[in-house]
Motif scaffolding. Structure first.
Motif, PDB file in Angstrom:
ATOM      1  N   PRO A  43       0.791  -1.239   0.000  1.00  0.00           N
ATOM      2  CA  PRO A  43       0.000   0.000   0.000  1.00  0.00           C
ATOM      3  C   PRO A  43       0.823   1.289   0.000  1.00  0.00           C
ATOM      4  CG  PRO A  43      -0.029  -0.994   2.167  1.00  0.00           C
ATOM      5  CD  PRO A  43       0.664  -1.977   1.258  1.00  0.00           C
ATOM      6  N   GLY A  44       2.127   1.187   0.169  1.00  0.00           N
ATOM      7  CA  GLY A  44       2.962   2.378   0.256  1.00  0.00           C
ATOM      8  C   GLY A  44       3.198   2.767   1.699  1.00  0.00           C
ATOM      9  N   ALA A  45       4.179   3.642   1.911  1.00  0.00           N
ATOM     10  CA  ALA A  45       4.550   4.022   3.271  1.00  0.00           C
ATOM     11  C   ALA A  45       5.141   5.425   3.276  1.00  0.00           C
ATOM     12  CB  ALA A  45       5.568   3.016   3.825  1.00  0.00           C
ATOM     13  N   ALA A  46       5.370   5.923   4.473  1.00  0.00           N
ATOM     14  CA  ALA A  46       6.027   7.211   4.658  1.00  0.00           C
ATOM     15  C   ALA A  46       7.085   7.056   5.738  1.00  0.00           C
ATOM     16  CB  ALA A  46       5.018   8.287   5.058  1.00  0.00           C
ATOM     17  N   THR A 108      11.609  13.015  -1.172  1.00  0.00           N
ATOM     18  CA  THR A 108      11.629  12.180  -2.371  1.00  0.00           C
ATOM     19  C   THR A 108      10.765  10.951  -2.154  1.00  0.00           C
ATOM     20  OG1 THR A 108      13.102  11.212  -4.047  1.00  0.00           O
ATOM     21  CG2 THR A 108      13.632  10.725  -1.747  1.00  0.00           C
ATOM     22  N   THR A 109      10.561  10.207  -3.215  1.00  0.00           N
ATOM     23  CA  THR A 109       9.914   8.898  -3.153  1.00  0.00           C
ATOM     24  C   THR A 109      10.945   7.854  -3.556  1.00  0.00           C
ATOM     25  OG1 THR A 109       7.747   9.802  -3.723  1.00  0.00           O
ATOM     26  CG2 THR A 109       8.075   7.442  -4.106  1.00  0.00           C
ATOM     27  N   ILE A 110      11.017   6.781  -2.776  1.00  0.00           N
ATOM     28  CA  ILE A 110      11.935   5.690  -3.113  1.00  0.00           C
ATOM     29  C   ILE A 110      11.138   4.410  -3.362  1.00  0.00           C
ATOM     30  CG2 ILE A 110      13.877   6.707  -1.853  1.00  0.00           C
ATOM     31  CD1 ILE A 110      13.352   4.623   0.390  1.00  0.00           C
ATOM     32  N   HIS A 111      11.715   3.532  -4.150  1.00  0.00           N
ATOM     33  CA  HIS A 111      11.161   2.198  -4.421  1.00  0.00           C
ATOM     34  C   HIS A 111      12.218   1.205  -3.932  1.00  0.00           C
ATOM     35  CE1 HIS A 111       9.029   4.809  -7.287  1.00  0.00           C
ATOM     36  NE2 HIS A 111       8.007   4.045  -6.964  1.00  0.00           N
ATOM     37  N   PRO A 112      12.106   0.744  -2.679  1.00  0.00           N
ATOM     38  CA  PRO A 112      13.201  -0.008  -2.054  1.00  0.00           C
ATOM     39  C   PRO A 112      13.460  -1.416  -2.588  1.00  0.00           C
ATOM     40  CG  PRO A 112      11.326   0.108  -0.584  1.00  0.00           C
ATOM     41  CD  PRO A 112      11.003   0.972  -1.757  1.00  0.00           C
ATOM     42  N   GLU A 119       6.265  -1.528  -3.778  1.00  0.00           N
ATOM     43  CA  GLU A 119       6.329  -0.642  -2.613  1.00  0.00           C
ATOM     44  C   GLU A 119       7.035   0.664  -2.942  1.00  0.00           C
ATOM     45  OE1 GLU A 119       7.886  -0.500   2.028  1.00  0.00           O
ATOM     46  OE2 GLU A 119       8.492  -2.172   0.764  1.00  0.00           O
ATOM     47  N   HIS A 120       6.475   1.743  -2.434  1.00  0.00           N
ATOM     48  CA  HIS A 120       7.121   3.047  -2.515  1.00  0.00           C
ATOM     49  C   HIS A 120       7.027   3.694  -1.140  1.00  0.00           C
ATOM     50  CE1 HIS A 120       2.908   4.108  -3.129  1.00  0.00           C
ATOM     51  NE2 HIS A 120       3.222   5.290  -2.665  1.00  0.00           N
ATOM     52  N   ILE A 121       8.057   4.456  -0.801  1.00  0.00           N
ATOM     53  CA  ILE A 121       8.109   5.130   0.489  1.00  0.00           C
ATOM     54  C   ILE A 121       8.403   6.598   0.235  1.00  0.00           C
ATOM     55  CG2 ILE A 121       9.200   5.254   2.769  1.00  0.00           C
ATOM     56  CD1 ILE A 121      10.148   2.327   2.309  1.00  0.00           C
ATOM     57  N   ASP A 122       7.532   7.473   0.743  1.00  0.00           N
ATOM     58  CA  ASP A 122       7.755   8.908   0.654  1.00  0.00           C
ATOM     59  C   ASP A 122       8.567   9.347   1.864  1.00  0.00           C
ATOM     60  OD1 ASP A 122       6.296   9.101  -1.707  1.00  0.00           O
ATOM     61  OD2 ASP A 122       4.416   9.501  -0.659  1.00  0.00           O
ATOM     62  N   LEU A 123       9.663  10.063   1.626  1.00  0.00           N
ATOM     63  CA  LEU A 123      10.537  10.534   2.690  1.00  0.00           C
ATOM     64  C   LEU A 123      10.248  11.999   2.993  1.00  0.00           C
ATOM     65  CD1 LEU A 123      11.963   7.916   1.821  1.00  0.00           C
ATOM     66  CD2 LEU A 123      14.128   9.090   2.072  1.00  0.00           C
ATOM     67  N   TYR A 124      10.131  12.294   4.290  1.00  0.00           N
ATOM     68  CA  TYR A 124       9.848  13.652   4.754  1.00  0.00           C
ATOM     69  C   TYR A 124      10.854  14.071   5.814  1.00  0.00           C
ATOM     70  CZ  TYR A 124       5.163  13.319   2.720  1.00  0.00           C
ATOM     71  OH  TYR A 124       4.106  13.193   1.862  1.00  0.00           O
ATOM     72  N   LEU A 125      11.157  15.358   5.841  1.00  0.00           N
ATOM     73  CA  LEU A 125      11.917  15.971   6.903  1.00  0.00           C
ATOM     74  C   LEU A 125      10.900  16.605   7.838  1.00  0.00           C
ATOM     75  CD1 LEU A 125      14.952  16.414   7.439  1.00  0.00           C
ATOM     76  CD2 LEU A 125      14.703  18.651   6.384  1.00  0.00           C
ATOM     77  N   ALA A 126      11.003  16.345   9.132  1.00  0.00           N
ATOM     78  CA  ALA A 126      10.068  16.882  10.124  1.00  0.00           C
ATOM     79  C   ALA A 126      10.849  17.732  11.126  1.00  0.00           C
ATOM     80  CB  ALA A 126       9.344  15.746  10.834  1.00  0.00           C
ATOM     81  N   LYS A 127      10.453  18.997  11.238  1.00  0.00           N
ATOM     82  CA  LYS A 127      11.139  19.908  12.165  1.00  0.00           C
ATOM     83  C   LYS A 127      10.117  20.618  13.035  1.00  0.00           C
ATOM     84  CE  LYS A 127      13.427  22.312   9.124  1.00  0.00           C
ATOM     85  NZ  LYS A 127      14.382  23.183   8.427  1.00  0.00           N
ATOM     86  N   ASP A 128      10.629  21.398  13.983  1.00  0.00           N
ATOM     87  CA  ASP A 128       9.810  22.115  14.954  1.00  0.00           C
ATOM     88  C   ASP A 128       8.932  21.106  15.703  1.00  0.00           C
ATOM     89  OD1 ASP A 128       8.747  24.132  16.461  1.00  0.00           O
ATOM     90  OD2 ASP A 128       7.680  25.115  14.816  1.00  0.00           O
ATOM     91  N   LEU A 129       9.618  20.183  16.381  1.00  0.00           N
ATOM     92  CA  LEU A 129       8.957  19.070  17.063  1.00  0.00           C
ATOM     93  C   LEU A 129       8.460  19.451  18.453  1.00  0.00           C
ATOM     94  CD1 LEU A 129      11.477  16.173  16.259  1.00  0.00           C
ATOM     95  CD2 LEU A 129       9.455  16.845  14.972  1.00  0.00           C
ATOM     96  N   THR A 130       7.343  18.866  18.803  1.00  0.00           N
ATOM     97  CA  THR A 130       6.774  18.985  20.141  1.00  0.00           C
ATOM     98  C   THR A 130       6.492  17.576  20.635  1.00  0.00           C
ATOM     99  OG1 THR A 130       5.660  21.035  19.515  1.00  0.00           O
ATOM    100  CG2 THR A 130       4.879  19.938  21.512  1.00  0.00           C
ATOM    101  N   VAL A 164      17.526  -0.324   4.300  1.00  0.00           N
ATOM    102  CA  VAL A 164      17.741   0.505   3.114  1.00  0.00           C
ATOM    103  C   VAL A 164      17.011   1.843   3.188  1.00  0.00           C
ATOM    104  CG1 VAL A 164      15.909  -0.485   1.675  1.00  0.00           C
ATOM    105  CG2 VAL A 164      17.946   0.450   0.607  1.00  0.00           C
ATOM    106  N   LYS A 165      15.798   1.876   3.702  1.00  0.00           N
ATOM    107  CA  LYS A 165      15.081   3.144   3.772  1.00  0.00           C
ATOM    108  C   LYS A 165      15.774   4.105   4.726  1.00  0.00           C
ATOM    109  CE  LYS A 165      11.545   1.867   7.204  1.00  0.00           C
ATOM    110  NZ  LYS A 165      12.347   0.765   7.747  1.00  0.00           N
ATOM    111  N   THR A 166      16.323   3.575   5.805  1.00  0.00           N
ATOM    112  CA  THR A 166      17.036   4.410   6.772  1.00  0.00           C
ATOM    113  C   THR A 166      18.364   4.876   6.205  1.00  0.00           C
ATOM    114  OG1 THR A 166      15.914   3.347   8.628  1.00  0.00           O
ATOM    115  CG2 THR A 166      17.992   4.467   9.110  1.00  0.00           C
ATOM    116  N   GLN A 167      19.065   4.015   5.478  1.00  0.00           N
ATOM    117  CA  GLN A 167      20.319   4.434   4.848  1.00  0.00           C
ATOM    118  C   GLN A 167      20.078   5.566   3.847  1.00  0.00           C
ATOM    119  OE1 GLN A 167      22.444   1.244   2.964  1.00  0.00           O
ATOM    120  NE2 GLN A 167      23.314   0.517   4.880  1.00  0.00           N
ATOM    121  N   ILE A 168      19.073   5.395   3.001  1.00  0.00           N
ATOM    122  CA  ILE A 168      18.775   6.423   1.999  1.00  0.00           C
ATOM    123  C   ILE A 168      18.400   7.727   2.697  1.00  0.00           C
ATOM    124  CG2 ILE A 168      17.160   7.104   0.183  1.00  0.00           C
ATOM    125  CD1 ILE A 168      17.121   4.061  -0.595  1.00  0.00           C
ATOM    126  N   ALA A 169      17.559   7.644   3.719  1.00  0.00           N
ATOM    127  CA  ALA A 169      17.160   8.843   4.463  1.00  0.00           C
ATOM    128  C   ALA A 169      18.367   9.496   5.131  1.00  0.00           C
ATOM    129  CB  ALA A 169      16.092   8.492   5.493  1.00  0.00           C
TER     130      ALA A 169
END
Length: 182
Positions: A43-46, A108-112, A119-130, A164-169
């Motif tokens: 189904p895909g992932a993030a 980006t989107t990766i296909h691991p 499968e595809h995984i969308d990679l996001y940067l998340a900042k200003d965390l609470t 692999v997803k963590t290495q790419i990220a």
């Protein structure tokens, strides 16, 4: 490149699990011969790269049954049916780490695993965390940790982060922090 495409002659589902499906296609290849192709429908992932104000990133240790070991990973999770990937990213970050982010950047989107899955995984940067409250799914067990990005790159180089997803990220994060990618 059109000359490399295969024509699907027939298709059938040979397995249906909770969220993975295995399909089997009979195809006609560019050489005119018929072959069978099996692949996993996903189904895909993030995946989120959550950066704390102190410069460290939030990661999780998680046991992965297929390999029977614990891995250091960025928080990530599968998309629910019809769900936008940013919604998945927000939900999974909160569930797995107990953090919410005000600032999100799609990377980006990766296909691991292109050899046997869509499968595809969308990679996001998340900042200003609470920090709010971690809400793990039933049967999900994680340990949240903070990692210095330089230490993360060392762990990748030493082969101690092999997901692999963590290495790419991690490589995207490194480029971002060096100002090489916006």
């Amino acid at each position: 490149m059109k000359h490399l495409f295969e024509k699907i002659l027939s298709s059938r589902q040979i397995f249906k699990g909770r969220y993975l499906k295995i399909e089997q296609d009979e195809v006609q290849a560019p050489d005119g011969r018929t072959y069978v192709r099996e692949y996993i429908k996903h189904p895909g992932a993030a995946l989120m790269i959550p950066i704390l104000p102190n410069g460290k990133v939030v990661m999780v240790h998680q046991y992965r049954h297929a390999l029977k070991q614990v891995f250091l990973e960025f928080p990530a999770g599968k998309r629910d049916k019809g769900e936008d990937s940013l919604v998945t990213a927000r939900r999974e970050l909160m569930e797995e780490t107990g953090y919410e982010a005000k600032d999100w950047k799609f990377l980006t989107t990766i296909h691991p695993v292109i050899g046997y899955s869509d499968e595809h995984i969308d990679l996001y940067l998340a900042k200003d965390l609470t920090h709010v409250e971690q809400k793990l799914d039933h049967g999900e067990f994680l340990e949240v940790t903070e990692v210095d990005p330089k230490d993360l790159m060392q762990l990748v180089q030493e082969g101690k982060v092999s997901d692999v997803k963590t290495q790419i990220a991690a490589f995207w994060l490194d480029k971002f922090l060096r100002g090489e990618w916006n």
